[in-house]
Every structure is written in C-alpha cells, then in structure tokens.
Design a protein around this motif. Structure first.
Motif, short mmCIF file in Angstrom:
data_model
loop_
_atom_site.label_atom_id
_atom_site.label_comp_id
_atom_site.label_asym_id
_atom_site.label_seq_id
_atom_site.Cartn_x
_atom_site.Cartn_y
_atom_site.Cartn_z
N PRO A 47 -19.52 -23.09 -37.23
CA PRO A 47 -18.58 -24.14 -37.68
C PRO A 47 -19.18 -25.54 -37.66
O PRO A 47 -18.91 -26.35 -38.55
N LEU A 48 -19.99 -25.83 -36.64
CA LEU A 48 -20.63 -27.15 -36.55
C LEU A 48 -22.09 -27.12 -36.99
O LEU A 48 -22.81 -28.11 -36.83
N GLY A 49 -22.54 -26.00 -37.54
CA GLY A 49 -23.88 -25.94 -38.11
C GLY A 49 -25.00 -25.97 -37.07
O GLY A 49 -24.81 -25.65 -35.89
N ALA A 51 -18.37 -36.18 -27.38
CA ALA A 51 -18.25 -34.74 -27.36
C ALA A 51 -18.50 -34.18 -25.96
O ALA A 51 -17.74 -33.36 -25.45
N HIS A 52 -19.58 -34.64 -25.33
CA HIS A 52 -19.90 -34.13 -24.00
C HIS A 52 -18.85 -34.56 -22.97
O HIS A 52 -18.56 -33.83 -22.01
N ASN A 81 -28.23 -28.31 -30.06
CA ASN A 81 -27.57 -27.09 -30.52
C ASN A 81 -26.70 -26.49 -29.43
O ASN A 81 -25.63 -25.94 -29.71
N ALA A 82 -27.14 -26.58 -28.18
CA ALA A 82 -26.31 -26.09 -27.08
C ALA A 82 -25.01 -26.88 -26.99
O ALA A 82 -23.94 -26.32 -26.72
N LEU A 83 -25.08 -28.19 -27.24
CA LEU A 83 -23.88 -29.02 -27.22
C LEU A 83 -22.92 -28.60 -28.35
O LEU A 83 -21.71 -28.48 -28.14
N LEU A 84 -23.47 -28.33 -29.53
CA LEU A 84 -22.63 -27.91 -30.65
C LEU A 84 -21.95 -26.57 -30.38
O LEU A 84 -20.77 -26.38 -30.66
N ARG A 85 -22.71 -25.62 -29.79
CA ARG A 85 -22.12 -24.31 -29.53
C ARG A 85 -21.02 -24.40 -28.47
O ARG A 85 -20.00 -23.70 -28.56
#
Length: 604
Positions: free
Chosen positions: A414-416, A443-444, A567-571
């Motif tokens: 969803p967030l690529g 976000a964090h 990428n870990a933040l996005l997931r």
C-alpha cells in the motif's frame, strides 16, 4: 414581611395569547418554520417538495408538496393546537413520524398570515386562511394534488420577535442549511429551494435518487455527495455497527480532511436530524486520537433503533433525544468510528490540494496576457526541424534490451517501496499506482504512540532504569502536577518522585523511549496534564501523556535513514492502526496517483 395591597388573581390566558406563547417555543426563526412545514410534507408521503422564500423568510415562506393532502372538513382542525393525525397519544414513545404534537401549523397561524390549500385524491381542493390566530371559513380552491402552505409576514403578531432575527442573508442561509439537513436522510425525495427576494434564484435543487438494487445505500451516498460535496463522498469511510438493537450506518470523513468548524457534522436518529449532545460528544470521542486540536471532522451518521429505545419528546423543536441506554449508544458510536478510521487510507483531498498548489502558472497568464498557442502547422514544422537533432543525440538502438536488476522490494505494498529521502525528513516511496510522500517523524511518532498504548494495556510497561537519576528543575505548579500523577505515570513506565520545591527526579523511562531527552519529556508531560485538566477521565489523561512521550521517542527530523530503515517504517505503518495521522492529528503521508502527477505536468 409586607403583603401586597391586593392579592393577584389567577385567571386563564386568552387562547390567542396561549398560541403566541407556544409559537415562541416551536417557531424560533424562519428556518424553524421551514423545518416544521417540510417535515409535515415528508410525513404526508411527499416525493417532491418545493420551498420558496422572500426576504429570508420574513415576507414569505411557501412549501408545496405532492403528499396525501388534507380533507376539506379537517382543514380547521389542522390549524388547531394539539390536533394531529400521527398519534393518538396512547404511547408517546412509539413515534414513527417527524411531527406528533400538533403545534406547528397552529403556532404559525398565531404569529403570521397563513394560507393552507390541500387536496386529497378523488376529492375537491379546499383552502383555509388564518391571520394572527383567527381562522377564516374554508373555501373551494384549485390544486392538482398535495398541499401548499403559504406563510406571509412572519411574526407580524409578535413584533418583539422580529427584533431578534438576523439579517436577510443569514436567515436565508439558515433555511438552506435546514433543507439540506432534511434532504440528506431522504434520497428518494426531490427538493428545491428558490429565493424570490430579487427576481427568482434557484438556491437548491436535489433530484430524487433512483434506488440501487445492488447496494441499498448507494442512493444515500449519492445524495450525500450532492449535499456535502464530492470530496466527502470520495474520501469518507463507511461506518456500520450494531449493538443491542441499535444499528449505526453512515460515512465519516478522514481526519486529514477535517474542517475548522463543526458545520459538516450530521447525526440522525430514525431519520430525524438531531443536535444531540450525547451523539456529537461520541463523534468527537471517536476522533480523539487522530484529530488535530481545533479541527472538526465531517460525518453523516444514521442511528436506527426501536422507537421505544429513544425518547424524542424532550425538546419543543425535537432537536434533542434521550436514549434508554445512553452508554450503549455512546460506546457503539465511538467504537464504530475508531474501527472505521483505523486502516491506512490516503486522503484524496490532500493530493488534490498538493497538485493545485504545485501547478506552475504560465508566465503569460501571470502577466495578464492570454497564453500564446502555436498553430498545429507550426508545431508540426517544429517537430520536423528537431527530429535530426534528436536522432544524432540518441545512442544507436541495441538489438536487445537487458532487464534491470530486480529491486529488493516490489512497489505492490500500500505504501510502496522507499526510493529516496529528502532533506532528512521526507521519504519518497514508489507504489504500483504512483508515489507516496511520508513525514518520517510524524509517522514514527504514531507508531511509538500505538506501541506504548499496547504495552500499557497489557500491563506494566517495560522500563529502563537510568544509571543516574535525572533531576529536572521546573515551575512549582508543573512539579506538583507530576507528583500528583506519579502513580498513574508509573503505570506508563515513567517512574519519578519529588526532589524538593520545583524539582523532580526521573528514575525510569519506558524502554521504547530509551535515549530520549528526559527533561524535555517531563516538561511536555506536565503540559499534557495541564491541558487535559482532569476533565476527560483517567484514560484520556494517560493517552495525553503517552502522546507527549511518543514524540520524544520517534525518529527526529534531519536523521538520515538507510533504505532498509525506511522500508521497515513503511511496513510498520501498514500494520499499525491510525497510522495515517500523527498524535496531533496531522497527516503522516500524501499519496499521488499517476494521473495526479500527469495533471501536475499538464498532461491531463
């Protein structure tokens, strides 16, 4: 004690005075009159309602409908107080219509010049007039079907009430708001509003929606789109829940698209629009964790239940209700909203605002001149002239094309997948449909906040003891607030104690906040306790503290992240509820579709 010279005499009021007094409760302003008349038309089964006003409703209010009509012999009774066809009075809880008191028409007839024309199918039309409460005889009239109510010179019989009315434009706007609010719950009824003050101006036109057999709620969604705008219809999330005989449906706007005033909050109980404190408070509570201070969400919520579970006979204007189980209703609304808002969703209005803000303005237009447009022949000649230059600059075509190395992650999330970091704060991610711009700190901050809430709900929060207790000096009132809340803060992993006047010693912090600035953390926690003021209960106080603490445990702006960290933040955002907003209600990401980007460069 001094007795009066003559004892006052108790005597009944004149019937006309009684009607004028009662009218002050039912008809407060022209918008109240329109509301009562339109509700009568809906109770009569109308499928088309036309409203016309002049001078904000002071000079004229005319409501025409195609409902069942009133028999000629019952017209005088229709203008009498406490005469109604909607209930026999045996069970005042079994109310299934808008009106049931029989006061609206009598009140209007007491304070204005009223004319009621009506026709029942198969019978002749008739008309009755009233002026200041005095009725004229019933006369024959010409009318194809339904009823027409004309109210002229509103409040001419009570001139003092006229002094409290607002300007013509404000009263006209209030009438339009009332009509829109009623129309939202009746998608299969056509509504029009015309203003005859200066000529004739069509203010509202809402055609009757066609029922959708595949989705019964689609007609309602189309009506909401017509009234509240395309942005709400496309960006709102569906709400549906049921508990103990109460069924809640509707749509709730995304927090990122909230407004500065609570003008787009619509709540209905059994189809009746209400301004009930319980329901509006539950609406605010459902957005508590995801909305910025001073912002108000857009929502249209419809609560249906057995009429015996709600009392609508508690306010003359029927704007408030009382539920038999208020706690059940509040929990239903709050829980349904939180579940609906938890999944990660892009805010379409944010993307549109971004595209419009970034769209370059042509130089000629900015100077006030029309933009030059070359003719098609000139464009074709320019392409021919440029073709050789392009051919020379292009490398020779290869007999085959080698596929690029596959990316570590494909942009099907969803967030690529993260592609870059800008200015140490913005993560640019590629998705299958466009790109996403993420505020890494916001976000964090939400992720840490939700983690702290989960840990606090499971039990004692894992803590990390400081090697040397941190002594923080602050104002005496701030230190006292922290000391008073020490036991509650210990449950959240903040272990502290008083250290003299105007000082606090911090001994342990939540493990998730290891390395945070302890002094700044305590100051913010003290501020959070002061802002809450204890009015919202223990859980609200604890959530405010956790929100302040999460800010200090999140990734700071300016920190460079490695691709795997981004990428870990996005997931984690995709797995965490409410990750679309930070703790302060600001959006954490903006999604741009490919067509949005093409619009930005003038390709669409």
């Amino acid at each position: 004690m001094t007795l009066p010279a003559a004892l006052p005499t108790i005597r009944p009021l004149d019937p006309h005075a009684i009607n004028r007094i009662a009218a002050g409760e039912v008809v407060e302003r022209p918008a109240s009159a329109v509301k009562e008349l339109v509700e009568n038309a809906l109770d009569a089964g109308a499928t088309r309602i036309d409203v016309a006003i002049r001078e904000g409703g002071r000079a004229l209010i005319r409501v025409e409908d195609d409902g069942c009509g009133i028999r000629a012999g019952e017209l005088p009774l229709a203008l009498a107080r406490h005469a109604t066809s909607k209930t026999d009075g045996a069970d005042l809880l079994d109310i299934r219509s808008f009106g049931f008191r029989g006061e609206a028409l009598a009140s209007l007839a007491a304070v204005a010049r009223l004319t009621l024309t009506s026709r029942v199918a198969g019978e002749e039309a008739a008309v009755i007039a009233a002026e200041g409460g005095r009725l004229a005889p019933v006369r024959p009239a010409a009318l194809s079907r339904g009823s027409v109510v004309e109210v002229r010179d509103l409040f001419f019989a009570t001139p003092a009430r006229l002094k409290f009315l607002r300007g013509t434009r404000a009263e006209a706007q209030a009438i339009a708001d009332v009509l829109r609010r009623l129309a939202m719950a009746e998608p299969f009824v056509a509504f029009t509003l015309r203003d005859l003050t200066e000529g004739e101006r069509l203010v509202i036109r809402l055609d009757a929606e066609v029922p959708d057999l595949g989705d019964p709620r689609e007609a309602l969604r189309r009506r909401l789109r017509a009234v509240m705008g395309r942005g709400f219809s496309e960006g709102a999330v569906a709400v549906e829940a049921e508990r103990e005989g109460h069924h809640l449906t509707g749509w709730a706007g995304l927090p990122a698209e909230a407004r500065g005033a609570a003008t787009a909050q619509h709540v209905y109980v059994n189809g009746r629009p209400v301004r009930d404190k319980l329901l509006l408070g539950a609406l605010r509570a459902g957005y508590m964790d995801v909305l910025a201070s001073g912002r108000h969400p857009m929502a249209a919520l419809f609560l249906d239940c057995d009429p015996h579970l709600v009392d609508v006979n508690v306010h003359p204007a029927k704007a408030e209700v009382r539920f038999r189980d208020a706690d059940c209703v509040r929990g239903l609304v709050v829980g349904a909203l939180r579940r609906a808002l938890a999944p990660l969703r892009p805010a379409p209005l944010l993307a549109e605002d971004l595209v419009e803000a970034a769209r370059p303005e042509p130089l000629a237009a900015s100077l006030g001149f029309p933009e030059p447009r070359p003719s098609p022949r000139a464009v074709e000649a320019a392409f021919r002239a440029q073709a050789p230059a392009f051919a020379e600059a292009m490398p020779p075509a290869a007999p085959w094309v080698t596929a690029p190395e596959p990316a570590p992650e494909e942009p099907d999330h969803p967030l690529g997948v993260a592609r870059a970091q800008l200015h140490g704060n913005w993560i640019v991610a590629e998705t299958a449909e466009g790109l996403v711009l993420v505020d890494q700190h916001a976000a964090h901050e939400r992720l840490v906040y939700e983690r702290l809430k989960r840990e606090a709900a499971r039990g004692p929060v894992p803590t990390q003891a400081l090697l040397i207790p941190l002594v923080v000096e602050m104002a005496e009132d701030e230190a006292q607030r922290l000391a008073d809340a020490a036991s509650d803060l210990a449950r959240l992993g903040l272990v502290l104690e008083g250290f003299g006047r105007g000082a606090v010693a911090l001994r342990e912090v939540p493990a998730a906040l290891a390395g945070a600035d302890g002094a700044a953390l305590l100051h913010d926690v003290a501020d959070a306790l002061a802002e809450d003021g204890g009015a919202g209960g223990l859980q609200r106080r604890l959530d405010a503290v956790l929100a302040s603490a999460a800010c200090h445990g999140s990734v700071r702006s300016g920190r460079r992240l490695r691709p795997e960290e981004m990428n870990a933040l996005l997931r984690e955002m995709e797995r965490t509820p409410n990750a679309g907003q930070c703790n302060h209600g600001r959006p954490t990401f903006v999604a741009l579709r490919l067509q949005d980007i093409e619009r930005l460069f003038g390709r669409r």
